[in-house]
Each structure stands twice: as C-alpha cells, then as structure tokens.
Design a protein around this motif. Structure first.
Motif, PDB file in Angstrom:
ATOM      1  N   ARG A 140      38.576  36.792  40.036  1.00 44.39           N
ATOM      2  CA  ARG A 140      38.865  37.589  38.836  1.00 44.39           C
ATOM      3  C   ARG A 140      39.965  38.613  39.103  1.00 44.39           C
ATOM      4  O   ARG A 140      40.781  38.900  38.226  1.00 44.39           O
ATOM      5  CB  ARG A 140      37.590  38.281  38.362  1.00 44.39           C
ATOM      6  CG  ARG A 140      37.767  39.081  37.080  1.00 44.39           C
ATOM      7  CD  ARG A 140      36.456  39.731  36.654  1.00 44.39           C
ATOM      8  NE  ARG A 140      36.609  40.491  35.415  1.00 44.39           N
ATOM      9  CZ  ARG A 140      35.610  41.133  34.804  1.00 44.39           C
ATOM     10  NH1 ARG A 140      34.387  41.096  35.332  1.00 44.39           N
ATOM     11  NH2 ARG A 140      35.840  41.795  33.692  1.00 44.39           N
TER      12      ARG A 140
ATOM     13  N   ASP B 213      44.381  39.912  37.081  1.00 42.85           N
ATOM     14  CA  ASP B 213      44.943  41.183  36.636  1.00 42.85           C
ATOM     15  C   ASP B 213      46.470  41.117  36.648  1.00 42.85           C
ATOM     16  O   ASP B 213      47.091  40.943  37.708  1.00 42.85           O
ATOM     17  CB  ASP B 213      44.476  42.326  37.535  1.00 42.85           C
ATOM     18  CG  ASP B 213      42.975  42.540  37.482  1.00 42.85           C
ATOM     19  OD1 ASP B 213      42.361  42.135  36.483  1.00 42.85           O
ATOM     20  OD2 ASP B 213      42.420  43.106  38.442  1.00 42.85           O
TER      21      ASP B 213
ATOM     22  N   ALA C  14      41.335  39.919  30.728  1.00 41.02           N
ATOM     23  CA  ALA C  14      40.085  40.672  30.853  1.00 41.02           C
ATOM     24  C   ALA C  14      38.909  39.877  30.303  1.00 41.02           C
ATOM     25  O   ALA C  14      37.836  39.813  30.907  1.00 41.02           O
ATOM     26  CB  ALA C  14      40.200  42.020  30.137  1.00 41.02           C
TER      27      ALA C  14
END
Length: 210
Positions: free
Chosen positions: A21, A25, A84
């Motif tokens: 994850r 970003d 996100a």
C-alpha cells in the motif's frame, strides 16, 4: 513443509499488503507493471485484493468445491479509483482473509487449487502471492519517469519470509492468475525490464492453469 508458522503466515498477509500500500502513495495507478505485461498498477492491486477476498470466501464458507473466481480474474473495474481508496480496499481484504484463517485454524478441510486441502495451504499461498505482487508494485516505481522513484525504499523481504517463499517454489512457478515471468525470461525478480511487446489494454483474462 512450511518453514514459517501458520500464525506468522496470517500476519504476513496483512504486513505485506500494508507494505504494498505504501507503494501507491503518489504513484500513477495507470502506469504499466513491467513484470505483469498488459496490467496497470491499479489492475495489479485489484487482482491481489480480489485473490485475498476469493481465498477468504473459501475459508469462511469451508468450501468443499471450487468457488467462482471473478474477483481474481476481472481486474477491469473502477478504473478511476484513487490511490487512498484502492490501498484501503487492499488492506481491508488482507485483514478479512487473515481473520478468516485464524478463525478456521490450520487444519479445517477446505477446497484448494493444489494438494493440501486446508487453510494452512491458503495462508502460505497468499503470503507468497502478496510478497511477489509487492515486488511487482515496487518495479513500477523503479520504472517511473525521471529515475527510480522508490530508490529510497528498495524492495526487501525479511529472511524467514524469503526462505519460506523459496522453499514453497515461489520464484520458479508463475502466479497462477497473471502468469508473471520468472528468472530466465525478459523480466524477473533480479531486474524488471519492460517487455518489448506488450498486449493491448485492457489485458486478456488470465488463464487458469489448474
């Protein structure tokens, strides 16, 4: 025999997903994945998150027969999702799978895609699946315009997880859904290079091998 415990596999599914994850970003979700030709970063994440949810269904329902795997095969949905939201969806699915595995225990009889017939198979298999696709996501950053965007966060796996993956045949067999290349092909763990010829987008449905 697995070199890591069942509980450790459950924990690593969540931990490896969280690490993946972080690669989302600021990333371009439409960027191609050099080690999964024809897929974008978003499609890679949808594949992995779908695989987690598919395995969770098998474990939670104690499935004795194959379960439809549309979540794994169909990576085309929600093309405009933001990083996100996609990242939260990925880690949520990993946590659901880990919870289902812990609730079932390692020895409950369930259907599996290979000999092993228990949640222990799925715990180990999904750990390796998540590690490999975390590497794929890292290679996307390395191919970003202007140089390796993730050079300050190189891909690394702690020793016991790496040993367990090697022992389980992780580097020698392609992902059963995406057909990820292995050493000796134009792309590998050692150095991801974009394929000379890339299938058109959207990619074809991955072909199941077993």
């Amino acid at each position: 025999m697995a070199s890591m415990s069942y509980d450790r596999h459950c924990a690593e599914i969540v931990a490896q997903s969280a690490l993946l994850r972080t690669r989302l970003d600021g990333a371009d979700l439409s960027a191609p994945v050099p080690t999964c030709p024809g897929w974008t970063l978003a499609q890679l994440v949808r594949h992995l998150g779908g695989a987690h949810r598919w395995a969770e269904t098998i474990i939670r329902t104690r499935a004795a027969d194959p379960v439809p795997d549309d979540l794994v095969d169909d990576v085309s949905g929600h093309p405009d999702v933001d990083a996100a939201t996609l990242g939260a969806w990925l880690t949520d699915g990993a946590e659901q799978l880990a919870d289902a595995l812990r609730a079932a225990g390692p020895d409950a009889p369930v259907w599996t895609v290979a000999p092993g017939g228990t949640p222990a198979f799925w715990a180990r298999r999904m750990t390796h699946e998540t590690v490999v696709h975390r590497a794929d996501a890292t290679f996307v950053a390395a191919q970003a315009p202007g140089g390796p965007a993730g050079a300050d966060r190189p891909f690394a796996v702690v020793e016991d997880v790496a040993v367990d993956a090697l022992d389980g045949g992780c580097p020698s067999a392609p992902c059963r859904w995406c057909g990820r290349p292995r050493p000796g092909s134009p792309t590998s763990w050692a150095g991801a290079t974009p394929s000379a010829s890339r299938p058109p987008t959207p990619p074809p449905r991955p072909r199941r091998t077993g």
